[in-house]
Enzyme design. Structure first.
Site, short mmCIF file in Angstrom:
data_model
loop_
_atom_site.label_atom_id
_atom_site.label_comp_id
_atom_site.label_asym_id
_atom_site.label_seq_id
_atom_site.Cartn_x
_atom_site.Cartn_y
_atom_site.Cartn_z
N HIS A 1 39.93 2.23 79.37
CA HIS A 1 40.11 2.98 78.11
C HIS A 1 40.27 4.46 78.47
CE1 HIS A 1 39.00 3.72 73.68
NE2 HIS A 1 39.35 4.89 74.19
N LEU B 1 45.40 9.94 77.85
CA LEU B 1 46.17 10.85 78.71
C LEU B 1 46.87 11.93 77.92
CD1 LEU B 1 47.90 8.65 81.45
CD2 LEU B 1 45.99 10.24 81.73
N ARG B 2 46.93 11.76 76.57
CA ARG B 2 47.67 12.70 75.72
C ARG B 2 49.14 12.73 76.15
NH1 ARG B 2 43.30 12.07 72.65
NH2 ARG B 2 41.56 13.43 73.15
N ASN C 1 47.05 6.76 70.72
CA ASN C 1 46.86 7.63 69.54
C ASN C 1 47.44 9.02 69.77
OD1 ASN C 1 44.76 8.11 71.38
ND2 ASN C 1 43.39 8.87 69.80
N HIS D 1 38.40 -0.12 68.15
CA HIS D 1 37.47 0.98 67.89
C HIS D 1 36.53 0.49 66.81
CE1 HIS D 1 36.29 5.34 67.62
NE2 HIS D 1 35.71 4.80 66.56
N HIS E 1 34.10 1.14 74.02
CA HIS E 1 33.08 2.20 74.04
C HIS E 1 31.88 1.86 73.17
CE1 HIS E 1 35.38 3.23 70.52
NE2 HIS E 1 36.32 3.87 71.17
N LEU F 1 33.29 10.19 69.63
CA LEU F 1 33.18 9.07 68.70
C LEU F 1 33.46 7.76 69.44
CD1 LEU F 1 34.94 10.55 65.55
CD2 LEU F 1 32.51 9.99 65.81
N HIS G 1 40.18 17.54 75.21
CA HIS G 1 40.58 18.49 74.17
C HIS G 1 40.40 19.87 74.77
CE1 HIS G 1 40.72 15.65 70.76
NE2 HIS G 1 39.62 15.12 71.24
N ALA H 1 36.41 15.36 68.59
CA ALA H 1 35.52 14.41 69.26
C ALA H 1 36.13 14.01 70.59
CB ALA H 1 35.34 13.18 68.38
ZN LIG Z 1 39.07 6.52 72.89
#
Ligand SMILES: [Zn+2]
Length: 344
Positions: free
Chosen positions: A14, A17-18, A42, A137, A175, A220, A252, A264
């Site tokens: 999980h 990498l953006r 995402n 999630h 997670h 999160l 971030h 988060a």
């Molecule tokens: Zn995640």
């Protein structure tokens, strides 16, 4: 003599990498240690179709520094408009290894997630048929459910009903942060797996909130009370094939973390293996580290284990407190304890 530990090269089941400048900065941090990673979809906009996943994979490979050996395992972001045929084709071509379910509004960039689970039933049934895992999630997003209860409520209200309605569907509880999730996962058959992050093994909610708010520990699902952290430690170090590493390393910029409404995510890619070796040694379970980081995940996903090895040496690691990106600095997770193990 310096103590060493050789394990098969680990994978991260999980990872965020953006994209763009952030991806170029964080990708080498993961590729330095991990052979493969399940890449979260995402982005803005999210990676919804097989064509978008193929394009994202190409951008990742183009950003990978020469000489680094890393394979991104792509995922699709499940929406209420996702088409079963597109998912099946992306899986059949070998491109996509999982589909990601975000309840709408659960975390960073999850606005396109699922609100009405009846609308994704045909996709889930197709995934059960072809053996494609659903990564979940696992938090409800109802405003009336306390944030510390959202995982446990999700198991009862959403996860268990989905699994009962879709027999054979392979599901990864991602997670996990509670003893409720550990207990649920432990009681299921081998169609269920659960990932545990590095940071949830070392912080509880006091680290975030006691003595002043610590935005870099906010992620999160949010870290829970100490009894839950200890349950996660027992699960991770048990050797139980149900549990494997998914760092959820989620960069971030500091500018986006240190806000009145900060993002988060914990960025753990640079020091995850040092932290995990410390955790497993503290719990007398160094002999189970390889199962957690390198064996149980491939077994769940039906992939071969890595042939290459990683050697950890009992010397204090050096890693930066932050990395620089063209978007600004990103703070590396502080494990709040001295570390004795380096990747060599
Ligand atoms: Zn995640």
């Amino acid at each position: 003599m310096t103590k060493t530990l050789a394990i098969r090269r680990p994978d991260d089941w999980h990872l965020h990498l953006r994209d763009g400048a952030m991806m170029r900065a964080v990708l080498p941090q993961t590729a330095a240690h991990f052979a493969r990673a399940i890449i979260m979809p995402n982005l803005v906009p999210p990676v919804v179709t097989g064509a978008q996943a193929a394009a994202y994979r190409d951008r990742i490979m183009a950003a990978l520094p020469e000489g680094m050996d890393f394979t991104p395992l792509m995922t699709l972001y499940l929406t209420e408009d996702t088409e079963a045929a597109d998912v099946a084709a992306a899986h059949a071509s070998g491109l996509v290894k999982a589909v990601k379910l975000y309840p709408a509004g659960a975390t960073t960039n999850s606005a396109s997630g699922v609100a009405n689970f009846d609308n994704v039933r045909p996709v889930l049934e197709k995934m059960a048929e072809i053996g494609l895992p659903l990564c979940v999630h696992g938090e409800v997003t109802d405003a009336d459910i306390d944030i510390f209860d959202r995982e446990a409520v999700f198991i009862d209200r959403v996860l268990d009903p989905i699994r009962r309605a879709t027999p054979g569907l392979r599901v990864v509880m991602e997670h996990i942060t509670t003893s409720d999730a550990v207990d649920y996962a432990s009681a299921q058959d081998d169609t269920l797996g659960a990932t545990i992050t590095t940071h949830h093994l070392v912080i509880n909610r006091n680290h975030i909130l006691a003595g002043g708010i610590k935005p870099h520990y906010y992620c999160l699902p949010v870290a829970k009370r100490e009894t839950h952290r200890l349950a996660l430690r027992r699960a991770a170090t048990s050797g139980n094939a149900r549990f494997f590493l998914g760092t959820d390393s989620a960069p971030h910029t500091d500018a986006n973390k240190l806000l009145p409404c900060g993002c988060a995510g914990c960025f753990t890619a640079p020091n995850t293996m040092s932290i995990l070796a410390q955790v497993f040694e503290q719990d007398g379970a160094l002999d189970q580290l390889e199962a957690f980081t390198s064996l149980n995940g491939p077994a769940f996903y039906g992939l071969p284990v890595n042939e290459a090895t990683m050697t950890l040496t009992k010397t204090a690691p050096t890693y930066p407190t932050h990395i620089d990106t063209d978007d600004g600095p990103v703070t590396v997770f502080d494990p709040a304890m001295p570390l004795d193990w380096s990747v060599t």
